[in-house]
Design an enzyme around this catalytic site. Structure first.
Site, PDB file in Angstrom:
ATOM      1  N   TRP A   1       5.322  -0.869   6.164  1.00 52.32           N
ATOM      2  CA  TRP A   1       4.101  -0.367   4.569  1.00 52.32           C
ATOM      3  C   TRP A   1       4.201   1.169   4.865  1.00 52.32           C
ATOM      4  O   TRP A   1       3.252   1.304   4.399  1.00 52.32           O
ATOM      5  CB  TRP A   1       3.188  -1.326   5.393  1.00 52.32           C
TER       6      TRP A   1
ATOM      7  N   ASP B   1      -0.290  -3.852  19.190  1.00 51.10           N
ATOM      8  CA  ASP B   1       0.017  -3.561  17.375  1.00 51.10           C
ATOM      9  C   ASP B   1       0.603  -2.299  17.464  1.00 51.10           C
ATOM     10  O   ASP B   1      -0.083  -1.399  17.016  1.00 51.10           O
ATOM     11  CB  ASP B   1      -1.638  -3.508  17.260  1.00 51.10           C
TER      12      ASP B   1
ATOM     13  N   THR C   1       0.576  -1.297  -0.070  1.00 51.56           N
ATOM     14  CA  THR C   1       0.046   0.033   0.139  1.00 51.56           C
ATOM     15  C   THR C   1       0.704   1.445  -0.336  1.00 51.56           C
ATOM     16  O   THR C   1       0.138   2.373   0.039  1.00 51.56           O
ATOM     17  CB  THR C   1      -0.927   0.034   1.434  1.00 51.56           C
TER      18      THR C   1
ATOM     19  N   GLY D   1       1.056  -6.721   6.018  1.00 52.56           N
ATOM     20  CA  GLY D   1       0.478  -8.170   6.274  1.00 52.56           C
ATOM     21  C   GLY D   1       0.575  -8.357   7.481  1.00 52.56           C
ATOM     22  O   GLY D   1      -0.116  -9.547   7.593  1.00 52.56           O
ATOM     23  N   GLY D   2       1.034  -7.781   7.886  1.00 51.33           N
ATOM     24  CA  GLY D   2       1.724  -8.321   9.242  1.00 51.33           C
ATOM     25  C   GLY D   2       0.625  -8.797  10.581  1.00 51.33           C
ATOM     26  O   GLY D   2       0.636  -9.340  11.491  1.00 51.33           O
TER      27      GLY D   2
ATOM     28  N   TRP E   1      -7.236  11.735   9.934  1.00 49.63           N
ATOM     29  CA  TRP E   1      -6.131  10.908   9.159  1.00 49.63           C
ATOM     30  C   TRP E   1      -5.706  11.525   8.218  1.00 49.63           C
ATOM     31  O   TRP E   1      -4.837  10.913   7.050  1.00 49.63           O
ATOM     32  CB  TRP E   1      -6.860  10.235   8.930  1.00 49.63           C
TER      33      TRP E   1
END
Length: 559
Positions: A241, A301, A174, A190-191, A470
């Site tokens: 990423w 996370d 991404t 992909g974590g 964001w």
């Protein structure tokens, strides 16, 4: 002389991109020597996202108006940063890559990004593409099914395409690629799917792989002793990423790594290098020169991927080459970028999982909340897994010495599962239960703020109570900081006071990164609009804000 036809205008744009971008031009990006171009992710390899341009300033910003807008025919979100070269803008999303004539806002070419629709299920979080790279007459772009391709900058035609990883195993891309010291580099994501993270370097002319550096240390590699016996490292996460920064004098590129896999570190005892870390690597070989781990034994996370901003600042009376990083874990770090030495580590939002960062060891001192969580209790965790700050990039103004960025104040209800999750390729591999704690009505989602990097103390904070934020930030020599809101407003903030001095409604939520540049002596500001991202960005906006991607470009209206 009569007016040029639309065909003549587009032909002129084709001619403008006829010669190649060189490594020398990439090195000068962000230096102020050629403000007509924006050639790198972060507006310079240092990723300061600062421009000395001051035509648009506190006094003139009231005359800032849109000069053109272009639809991107995309309803799944815009998170990309445009690049600009010789009067042509390049933007990308998950659907297509587009070249635009800056003078008119007209499309020059558009090339679809084709991917297997089934790959959407392994993308976390949201169908995103954060931009392209430019080099040697080519536009490089990645796809969510983990392919990398080169397009001819003049025509948009595909030059080559290579498979980086297998999406069915949970891999995706991404982020924007980057070209560093002649090497095309890409990360991956992909974590959440039990992948083994890596960075990879490719030959820009051919797409052939030059090297691949895994970010979970395997047998025989330094750091493997921080993993348990067995093959946990093969599913250990550590994805890459967000695009790395680069110091050409040291010839080091700096990339962050994500959470571990599964999220629960009880199933992978040890610090787990190089998860939730920053890696300093040689771009020609992928050799790791040094590392710093933000969150050892990461179980929250707290991805460590947020951008690493490079600058030379005064530390205790001595000018130091530093790397500045606002981590998801709630701490703002300053490291010596030559060797990874910790110079400062302070909380910038409310943090309850750690008391402090020990300056002697560089490690967090965890709290009773963290110990209870690791023992299996359900706890309220601050910050939430989306972090005190997520991927949206901050800006650094070398004149004020301040960092400008959005921060988040949310709380997670978090508990580790009693049983280890079963690993299945391409399926979620987390092992926790997590929800969001109810918010106090009227409480701020977070703040826009100007912070001292060494103390994390704010010069000002602007509370945001309607929605979380964001969008990235852009600082300028005109004393302004630009950003965007999920409600669609593109805003200019006074860098001294934190007061919004101008805004414009773009029609959809902004979760992208603005840029500024010049064309024929006129300063422009551009941002992508289009609500997107994961559930965290969407959960409060459903039914209130419409999707729909577009590019908006602004300049000053004549007096």
């Amino acid at each position: 002389m009569g007016k040029l036809s639309s065909g003549a205008i587009l032909f002129a744009a084709f001619v403008a991109i006829a010669h190649a971008q060189s490594q020398e031009e990439l090195l000068r990006d962000g230096s102020g020597s050629n403000t007509d171009n924006v050639l790198t992710y972060g507006m310079g390899y240092h990723q300061q996202r600062y421009s000395p341009l001051r035509q648009i300033n506190k006094n003139t910003v009231k005359r800032l108006v849109p000069v053109w807008a272009l639809s991107l025919a995309n309803e799944v979100g815009e998170q990309g940063q445009p690049l600009v070269y010789n009067g042509v803008m390049y933007v990308s999303n998950v659907r297509q890559t587009v070249a635009i004539d800056i003078a008119t806002g007209r499309q020059i070419w558009a090339t679809p990004i084709e991917w297997d629709p089934a790959a959407a299920r392994v993308v976390c979080c949201g169908l995103s593409n954060r931009g392209v790279a430019l080099y040697d007459g080519k536009v490089f772009v990645a796809s969510i099914d983990a392919h990398l391709k080169a397009l001819d900058a003049k025509t948009g035609k595909e030059v080559w395409k290579t498979k980086v990883a297998e999406w069915k195993e949970g891999y995706s891309i991404t982020s924007a690629p980057t070209v560093v010291n002649g090497v095309l580099m890409t990360g991956m994501t992909g974590g959440e799917y039990g992948v083994r993270g890596f960075l990879a370097g490719y030959h820009p002319a051919t797409g052939s792989q030059l090297w691949r550096r895994h970010t979970t240390a395997g047998p025989g590699e330094k750091g493997h002793e921080t993993w348990p016996t067995g093959d946990a490292y093969l599913r250990g996460g550590g994805s890459t990423w967000i695009t790395g920064s680069y110091d050409p004098d040291l010839d080091l590129t700096y990339w962050g790594t994500s959470n571990g896999g599964p999220w629960d570190a009880n199933w992978r005892p040890g610090d787990n290098l190089w998860v939730a870390s920053v890696l300093a690597l040689r771009p020609k070989t992928g050799q790791i020169v040094w590392h710093y781990q933000w969150t050892p034994a990461e179980t929250y996370d707290y991805d460590g991927n947020n951008e690493n901003v490079l600058a030379d600042i005064m530390v205790n009376g001595v000018k130091r080459k530093v790397l500045m990083h606002a981590d998801r874990n709630g701490f703002l770090y300053v490291l010596d970028r030559t060797n990874g030495e910790l110079l400062a580590g302070n909380p910038y939002v409310t943090v309850n999982w750690a008391e402090r960062i020990d300056t002697a060891t560089g490690r967090p001192v965890e709290t009773e909340v963290a110990r209870r969580l690791r023992s299996g209790e359900k706890v309220e965790l601050k910050p939430r897994w989306t972090g005190g700050k997520n991927w949206f990039p901050m800006a650094f103004n070398p004149n004020t010495g301040l960092l400008y960025f959005p921060m988040k104040e949310e709380t997670a209800i978090y508990q580790i599962n009693k049983e280890m999750p079963a690993y299945k390729p391409g399926e979620r591999y987390q092992g926790v239960e997590n929800t969001t704690a109810p918010r106090t009505p009227g409480a701020a989602w977070g703040y826009y703020a100007a912070l001292n990097p060494l103390t994390a103390k704010p010069k000002w904070r602007m509370p945001l109570t309607e929605f979380p934020m964001w969008s990235g930030m852009l600082a300028t020599g005109g004393g302004l900081v630009f950003s965007g809101k999920l409600t669609g407003e593109f805003i200019a903030i006074d860098e001294d006071t934190g007061r919004i001095v101008w805004q414009f409604q773009t029609g959809s939520g902004i979760n992208a990164q603005p840029i500024t540049y010049t064309h024929n002596g006129r300063q422009y500001v551009t941002v992508l609009s289009g609500l997107g991202g994961g559930t965290s960005a969407k959960r409060e906006t459903a039914g209130k804000i419409q999707p729909g991607g577009s590019v908006w470009t602004f300049a000053l209206m004549p007096d």
